[in-house]
Enzyme design. Structure first.
Site, PDB file in Angstrom:
ATOM      1  CG  ASN A 137      -1.821   1.129   1.360  1.00  0.00           C
ATOM      2  OD1 ASN A 137      -1.853   2.002   0.496  1.00  0.00           O
ATOM      3  ND2 ASN A 137      -2.593   1.163   2.428  1.00  0.00           N
TER       4      ASN A 137
ATOM      5  CE  LYS B 133       0.218   3.187   6.384  1.00  0.00           C
ATOM      6  NZ  LYS B 133      -1.139   3.693   6.299  1.00  0.00           N
TER       7      LYS B 133
ATOM      8  CD  GLU C 158      -8.555  -0.146   4.346  1.00  0.00           C
ATOM      9  OE1 GLU C 158      -7.886   0.071   5.382  1.00  0.00           O
ATOM     10  OE2 GLU C 158      -8.972   0.757   3.620  1.00  0.00           O
TER      11      GLU C 158
ATOM     12  CB  ILE D  61     -12.307   7.761  14.510  1.00  0.00           C
ATOM     13  CG1 ILE D  61     -11.060   8.628  14.321  1.00  0.00           C
ATOM     14  CG2 ILE D  61     -13.334   8.452  15.395  1.00  0.00           C
ATOM     15  CD1 ILE D  61     -11.300   9.935  13.565  1.00  0.00           C
ATOM     16  N   GLY D  62     -13.701   4.931  14.346  1.00  0.00           N
ATOM     17  CA  GLY D  62     -14.909   4.103  14.504  1.00  0.00           C
ATOM     18  C   GLY D  62     -14.699   2.947  15.462  1.00  0.00           C
TER      19      GLY D  62
ATOM     20  NE  ARG E  95      -6.207   1.500   0.022  1.00  0.00           N
ATOM     21  CZ  ARG E  95      -6.535   1.960   1.215  1.00  0.00           C
ATOM     22  NH1 ARG E  95      -5.683   1.900   2.188  1.00  0.00           N
ATOM     23  NH2 ARG E  95      -7.722   2.467   1.413  1.00  0.00           N
TER      24      ARG E  95
ATOM     25  NE  ARG F  52      -8.156  12.889   2.687  1.00  0.00           N
ATOM     26  CZ  ARG F  52      -8.349  11.597   2.485  1.00  0.00           C
ATOM     27  NH1 ARG F  52      -9.363  11.178   1.743  1.00  0.00           N
ATOM     28  NH2 ARG F  52      -7.542  10.702   3.008  1.00  0.00           N
TER      29      ARG F  52
ATOM     30  CG  HIS G 107     -12.552   4.581   2.736  1.00  0.00           C
ATOM     31  ND1 HIS G 107     -13.145   5.722   3.217  1.00  0.00           N
ATOM     32  CD2 HIS G 107     -11.238   4.692   3.006  1.00  0.00           C
ATOM     33  CE1 HIS G 107     -12.215   6.519   3.743  1.00  0.00           C
ATOM     34  NE2 HIS G 107     -11.053   5.899   3.630  1.00  0.00           N
TER      35      HIS G 107
ATOM     36  NE  ARG H 293      -4.583   8.085  18.811  1.00  0.00           N
ATOM     37  CZ  ARG H 293      -3.798   7.248  18.170  1.00  0.00           C
ATOM     38  NH1 ARG H 293      -3.477   6.104  18.715  1.00  0.00           N
ATOM     39  NH2 ARG H 293      -3.318   7.551  16.987  1.00  0.00           N
TER      40      ARG H 293
END
Ligand code: ADP
Length: 397
Positions: free
Chosen positions: A8, A15, A380, A331-332, A93, A241, A181, A285
Site C-alpha cells: 500500500n 506499507k 484492508e 476512530i470508529g 492497493r 480534508r 474505501h 486522540r
C-alpha cells in the site's frame, strides 16, 4: 500455504503486510511493516506475528530516497526472513480503477498502461501506487502482481446516485462519483455475511472513520450509495480534508484571495478537516485530550460528529430505512464517545445505545430495541490478500 505480499504505497510511505492463506482459506497475519518518510528522514518498522511473535524491529535512518528503494528494502527483509521464493504473489492497493476496473486484475504491461491513464482522476494517490508496481516489476519480475481497487466495490451504485448534475458531455469524460474505501467496505460486507447472514442481506450503513472518512450504504452486501465522490475529498469531514464544501468557495479563493489551484488543493486535502478547525491536530486522540479546555478542539469534534449524522440521515433515506449501522477504522473502532454521539443523533431512526457495551468495546453496542449498531474492525490488507489469492487460483486453473 500461499504467502501474499500486500503493498500500500502513499506519497511518502510504503506499507506492507505478509499474509498467509491456507488450503481451506484460513488466513494468517505473518508480518506487517512500513517505510515512512520516503525522501526525508525515513523510518522503517516491521512486526512479525509468527515465529518471532510480536517482535517489533524499528530502524530510523535516512535510507529510502524513493519508492523503489523502500520496496527494495522490504524485499530484502522478506528474503532474509522468509526467502523471496516463498512469495506466491503480490497484491497492490490501487486507489482508482476508473470505469473499467470493477474487479481485481492481474498486472501486465497493458493493465499498467491503462491504470496510468487514470492518474488525472487521482493525481495525489495513483502515481504512488504505480511507483510501487513499477518498482516491484523491476526488482522481482517473476512475482505475479495484482491490483485491488478502492473504487471497485462501488460499481453497483446506480447511475442516478453516481452522476453529478452536469452536462452529459462532462459526465461522459468520467466526471462522476466513484467512491473509495471499497476494500474496507467489502471486508466488512464479508464479515457481516459470515457472522450475521440475515443482517448482511438487509440495509446496512457502514461508517469508515479513520484519517480518511466515508459512509457506505449497502443493500444485500452491495454498495448503493457512498459519501466520497469523484475524489476522496468529498463527503464527511476528515483528519485533514474538508469533505463536501460549496464549490463556489474555490472560485472565491482563486479569484479574490489569489490562491492558485495547487494552493487550494493543498489546503482542502492537507490543512482542513479536524486539523484546520481545531488548529491543533488531525489526530482524534489529541483532540479528545484537549477538548476539555480548548474550544476549537471541541468544535472540530462536534462538526465531525454533526457531518456524520447529517450524511447518515441521507443514506438512511436512500436505503429506505436501516437495519444495521457498523463503525470501523481508527476512530470508529476506538472512540466510544464518537459512537455514542452518532447513535444519539440517529435516535430518530430507532437507534438505542447500550452504553455499557459501547464502553466495554463489545461488538454489539445497541440495545435489543431498534436497528443494530456494531463495531467491526476492518482489515484492508486481508481483503487484498484474499482477492489476490483468488486471482492466482483462477490463473492456475
Ligand atoms: P488511516 O485512514 O490513516 O488508515 P486509521 O484508520 O488508522 O487511519 O485512523 C486514524 C484515526 O483514528 C486518528 O484520528 C486517530 O486519532 C484515531 N484513533 C486511533 N485510536 C483512537 C482512540 N483510542 N480514540 C480515538 N481515536 C483514535
Amino acid at each position: 500455504m500461499k504467502i501474499i505480499l500486500v503493498l500500500n504505497a502513499g506519497s511518502s510511505s510504503v506499507k506492507f503486510a505478509l499474509i498467509g492463506i491456507g488450503k481451506e482459506g484460513e488466513e494468517q497475519d505473518l508480518a506487517r511493516g512500513a517505510f515512512d518518510g520516503i525522501g526525508q528522514v525515513s523510518r522503517w518498522s516491521v512486526k512479525r506475528f509468527d515465529g518471532l511473535a510480536n517482535k517489533e524491529i524499528t530502524i530510523s535512518n535516512g535510507m529510502a530516497s524513493n519508492h523503489k528503494e523502500a520496496v527494495s528494502h522490504i524485499l530484502t527483509w522478506i528474503d532474509q526472513n522468509y526467502g523471496l521464493a516463498s512469495l506466491t504473489a503480490a497484491g497492490h492497493r490501487v486507489v482508482h480503477g476508473g470505469a473499467d476496473f470493477i474487479q481485481p486484475v492481474r498486472l501486465d504491461a497493458q493493465t499498467i498502461a491503462a491504470l496510468r491513464t487514470l492518474v488525472p482522476l487521482a493525481p495525489l494517490h495513483q502515481p504512488h501506487n504505480l511507483a510501487a508496481i513499477d518498482s516491484l516489476n523491476e526488482l522481482a519480475p517473476a512475482l505475479p502482481q495484482m491490483a485491488c481497487f478502492d473504487t471497485a466495490f462501488h460499481a453497483t451504485i446506480p447511475d442516478i446516485g453516481r452522476q453529478f448534475a452536469l452536462p452529459r458531455a462532462i459526465t461522459a469524460l468520467g466526471v462522476k462519483r466513484y467512491g473509495f474505501h471499497g476494500l474496507s467496505y467489502s471486508y466488512i460486507a464479508n464479515e457481516l455475511a459470515r457472522q450475521n447472514a440475515g443482517l448482511a442481506k438487509g440495509r446496512v450503513l457502514v461508517a469508515h472513520l479513520g484519517n480518511g472518512a466515508s459512509l457506505c450504504a449497502m443493500r444485500g452486501g452491495q454498495s448503493i450509495a457512498t459519501t466520497m465522490g469523484f475524489s476522496a475529498l468529498d463527503g464527511l469531514m476528515m483528519g485533514t480534508r474538508t469533505g463536501s464544501i460549496d464549490p463556489a468557495v474555490i472560485f472565491y479563493l482563486m479569484r479574490d484571495q489569489k490562491m492558485t489551484a495547487d494552493d487550494v488543493e493543498a489546503m482542502l486535502y492537507q490543512k482542513s478537516g479536524l486539523l484546520g478547525v481545531s488548529g491543533l491536530s488531525n489526530d482524534m486522540r489529541t483532540l479528545r485530550e484537549a477538548a476539555g479546555n480548548n474550544r476549537s478542539a471541541r468544535e472540530a469534534i462536534d462538526m465531525f460528529t454533526y457531518r456524520i449524522v447529517r450524511e447518515a440521515g441521507a443514506m438512511i433515506a436512500v436505503m429506505g430505512g436501516i437495519d444495521a449501522l457498523v463503525f470501523t477504522a481508527g476512530i470508529g473502532e476506538n472512540d466510544p464517545e464518537l459512537r455514542a454521539d452518532v447513535i444519539k443523533g440517529l435516535e430518530f431512526a430507532g437507534f438505542s445505545l447500550d452504553e455499557t457495551a459501547n464502553n466495554a468495546k463489545n461488538r454489539k453496542i445497541s440495545t435489543a430495541m431498534g436497528p443494530v449498531a456494531l463495531v467491526v474492525p476492518t482489515n484492508e490488507e486481508v481483503m487484498i490478500a484474499r482477492e489476490t489469492a483468488v486471482l492466482i487460483d483462477r490463473d492456475h486453473k
